[in-house]
Design a protein around this motif. Structure first.
Motif, PDB file in Angstrom:
ATOM      1  N   ARG A 168      14.935  29.308  43.310  1.00 15.88           N
ATOM      2  CA  ARG A 168      13.576  29.133  43.913  1.00 15.88           C
ATOM      3  C   ARG A 168      13.330  27.585  43.846  1.00 15.88           C
ATOM      4  NH1 ARG A 168      12.113  34.287  41.851  1.00 15.88           N
ATOM      5  NH2 ARG A 168      11.014  33.263  40.026  1.00 15.88           N
ATOM      6  N   LEU A 169      14.197  26.957  43.246  1.00 10.16           N
ATOM      7  CA  LEU A 169      13.931  25.410  43.100  1.00 10.16           C
ATOM      8  C   LEU A 169      14.244  24.689  44.858  1.00 10.16           C
ATOM      9  CD1 LEU A 169      16.409  24.345  40.348  1.00 10.16           C
ATOM     10  CD2 LEU A 169      13.940  24.417  40.239  1.00 10.16           C
ATOM     11  N   PRO A 170      13.481  23.633  44.777  1.00  6.53           N
ATOM     12  CA  PRO A 170      13.451  23.099  45.992  1.00  6.53           C
ATOM     13  C   PRO A 170      14.838  22.326  46.504  1.00  6.53           C
ATOM     14  CG  PRO A 170      11.940  21.675  44.780  1.00  6.53           C
ATOM     15  CD  PRO A 170      12.367  23.281  44.063  1.00  6.53           C
ATOM     16  N   ASP A 171      15.153  22.278  47.557  1.00  6.41           N
ATOM     17  CA  ASP A 171      16.703  21.734  48.001  1.00  6.41           C
ATOM     18  C   ASP A 171      16.729  20.450  47.385  1.00  6.41           C
ATOM     19  OD1 ASP A 171      17.204  24.210  49.213  1.00  6.41           O
ATOM     20  OD2 ASP A 171      16.656  23.336  51.392  1.00  6.41           O
ATOM     21  N   GLU A 172      15.625  19.634  47.045  1.00  8.61           N
ATOM     22  CA  GLU A 172      15.799  18.324  46.697  1.00  8.61           C
ATOM     23  C   GLU A 172      16.231  18.063  45.025  1.00  8.61           C
ATOM     24  OE1 GLU A 172      11.600  19.275  47.484  1.00  8.61           O
ATOM     25  OE2 GLU A 172      13.443  19.331  48.572  1.00  8.61           O
ATOM     26  N   ASP A 173      15.756  19.127  44.476  1.00 11.06           N
ATOM     27  CA  ASP A 173      15.857  19.183  42.868  1.00 11.06           C
ATOM     28  C   ASP A 173      17.381  19.019  42.557  1.00 11.06           C
ATOM     29  OD1 ASP A 173      16.591  20.523  40.235  1.00 11.06           O
ATOM     30  OD2 ASP A 173      14.265  20.880  40.386  1.00 11.06           O
TER      31      ASP A 173
END
Length: 198
Positions: A168-173
């Motif tokens: 569920r991490l954001p794509d920019e992580d």
């Protein structure tokens, strides 16, 4: 079959891989080889003296790198738990006589992945079918498992629930590509196991 192993009649398994998948798998296997380190060059191609090689002493202390510690855990005591002196002594003795062989096996597994990927002729956006004999499947399973252990250590995954949270991490992580590789390798590993037992 794309990215999913299927059983072959007579044993073994096959998977269709495109150029990007081949590149990612090869890169990860090469990184695993670099992490494990070179073998004992003094032993020669087949090892000059197999008996001496059998009793060659390896390291007695666990690796300080978390990924290597996951690949080469102590044989005694619980991971991360404090060991009593006797457990520590037993773990050191066991490591001294087993880690070199374990490193050799892990190195050979990763090399088998690189060699089989190098034998594929992938053209453009078309997938090539990789066919693995039963022994190659065993090596692939070992390498896929080692890759997942190393990546899992880098991501600090201790339980299955951890990977769900990482998904569920954001794509920019910056961890997101590593998480996706970890999950993809898990899918490949699971489909290879299913192909072999199915």
């Amino acid at each position: 079959m794309a990215g999913h192993f299927e059983p072959l009649s007579g044993g073994g398994a096959a998977v269709a891989l495109d150029e990007v998948e081949v590149s990612i798998l090869r890169s990860l296997a090469v990184q695993l080889l670099e992490l494990i380190g070179p073998g004992d060059e003094s032993a020669g191609p087949e090892g000059a003296d197999p008996l001496a090689r059998l009793f060659a002493e390896g390291p007695s202390e666990p690796p300080s790198d978390p990924a290597l510690a996951r690949l080469f855990p102590d044989a005694y005591g619980d991971p991360g738990a404090r060991q009593d002196p006797q457990e520590r002594a037993h773990a050191a003795e066991f490591r001294r006589y087993t880690e070199n062989d374990l490193r050799d096996r892990k190195r050979e597994d990763a090399l088998a992945v690189v060699r089989s990927l190098d034998s594929l002729a992938v053209a453009g956006d078309k997938a090539a079918v990789l066919r693995l004999a039963p022994e190659d499947c065993r090596r692939w399973l070992g390498a896929l498992n080692d890759l997942r252990l190393a990546i899992g250590a880098r991501l600090e995954i201790a339980h299955d629930d951890d990977s769900e949270a990482l998904l569920r991490l954001p794509d920019e992580d910056p961890r997101k590509p590593m998480v996706m590789a970890y999950l993809w390798l898990g899918g490949l590993q699971e489909s290879l196991v299913e192909a072999l037992i199915g």
